[in-house]
Design a protein around this motif. Structure first.
Motif, PDB file in Angstrom:
ATOM      1  N   GLU A  11       0.745  -0.985   0.271  1.00 21.93           N
ATOM      2  CA  GLU A  11      -0.288  -0.474  -0.024  1.00 21.93           C
ATOM      3  C   GLU A  11       1.035   1.536   0.243  1.00 21.93           C
ATOM      4  N   ARG A  26      -6.971   1.158  -7.784  1.00 18.67           N
ATOM      5  CA  ARG A  26      -7.678   0.885  -6.477  1.00 18.67           C
ATOM      6  C   ARG A  26      -6.083   0.534  -6.049  1.00 18.67           C
ATOM      7  N   ASN A  27      -6.192   1.213  -3.851  1.00 18.50           N
ATOM      8  CA  ASN A  27      -4.870   0.865  -3.083  1.00 18.50           C
ATOM      9  C   ASN A  27      -5.900   0.217  -2.187  1.00 18.50           C
ATOM     10  N   THR A  28      -6.493  -1.383  -2.673  1.00 17.33           N
ATOM     11  CA  THR A  28      -7.035  -1.983  -1.554  1.00 17.33           C
ATOM     12  C   THR A  28      -6.624  -3.152  -1.115  1.00 17.33           C
ATOM     13  N   VAL A  31      -7.071  -5.617  -3.646  1.00 15.48           N
ATOM     14  CA  VAL A  31      -6.843  -5.371  -4.916  1.00 15.48           C
ATOM     15  C   VAL A  31      -6.200  -5.910  -5.033  1.00 15.48           C
TER      16      VAL A  31
END
Length: 187
Positions: A11, A26-28, A31
């Motif tokens: 992240e 998306r920075n999850t 993902v």
């Protein structure tokens, strides 16, 4: 690594890449878990992200290095890199860092040298790179031995120095082969 030597998270890496316009996903965790599974592991995914970031930063540094600088500023730039790498005031850490950079830089030539149709110059560069890597290993080991006043450990580096010499001689032989090829072409 962060300032406390804790490895950066995926992240954190993708956030840095996003800030530089290098990542728009998306920075999850979900993902990242999905992409990591595609690469076979979270560690491989993390290394790939770091190398993507590194390549972009190295390109920027390469372009920035094209400006005219005096020697003092050139050394200052190098010092900044060493400080960021945590290797500024430690000869062993500096040598380890330089060896790592050398290995990364020489790997493409080693791959090219495997193909005969590329001629002898990639082999010469691979030989010279191998010599440099071995010399860096010997330097690091000699430094540690001298710091510990360990004469036997210092003397044991003779084998490494002989390996470096052989690699340098192979580089010269491959360079001579290229010169002979060019002479044969009438040049």
């Amino acid at each position: 690594m962060t300032n406390d030597d804790t490895p950066m998270t995926v992240e954190q890496i993708t956030a840095a890449m996003g800030a530089l316009g290098l990542y728009d996903g998306r920075n999850t965790p979900a993902v990242h878990d999905e992409v990591a599974a595609q690469f076979g592991s979270a560690d491989i995914y993390r290394v790939r992200l770091l190398n993507s970031l590194l390549g972009s930063v190295q390109r920027e540094a390469m372009l920035a290095d094209e400006i005219e600088m005096d020697e003092e500023n050139e050394y200052g730039v190098w010092e900044e890199q060493l400080k960021s790498a945590g290797a500024y005031d430690d000869t062993v850490a500096q040598t380890t860092f330089v060896r790592w950079q050398t290995r990364r830089a020489s790997l493409p030539m080693e791959v090219l040298a495997r193909f005969e149709d590329t001629g002898p110059l990639p082999a010469a560069t691979a030989n010279a790179s191998e010599a440099l890597l071995v010399l860096l290993d010997a330097f690091r080991a000699l430094h540690v031995a001298y710091q510990a006043d360990d004469v036997q450990a210092a003397a044991a580096q003779t084998e490494l120095l002989e390996r470096a010499k052989e690699s340098l001689q192979a580089a010269i032989q491959n360079t001579d082969r290229m010169l002979d090829l060019l002479k044969g072409m009438g040049r």
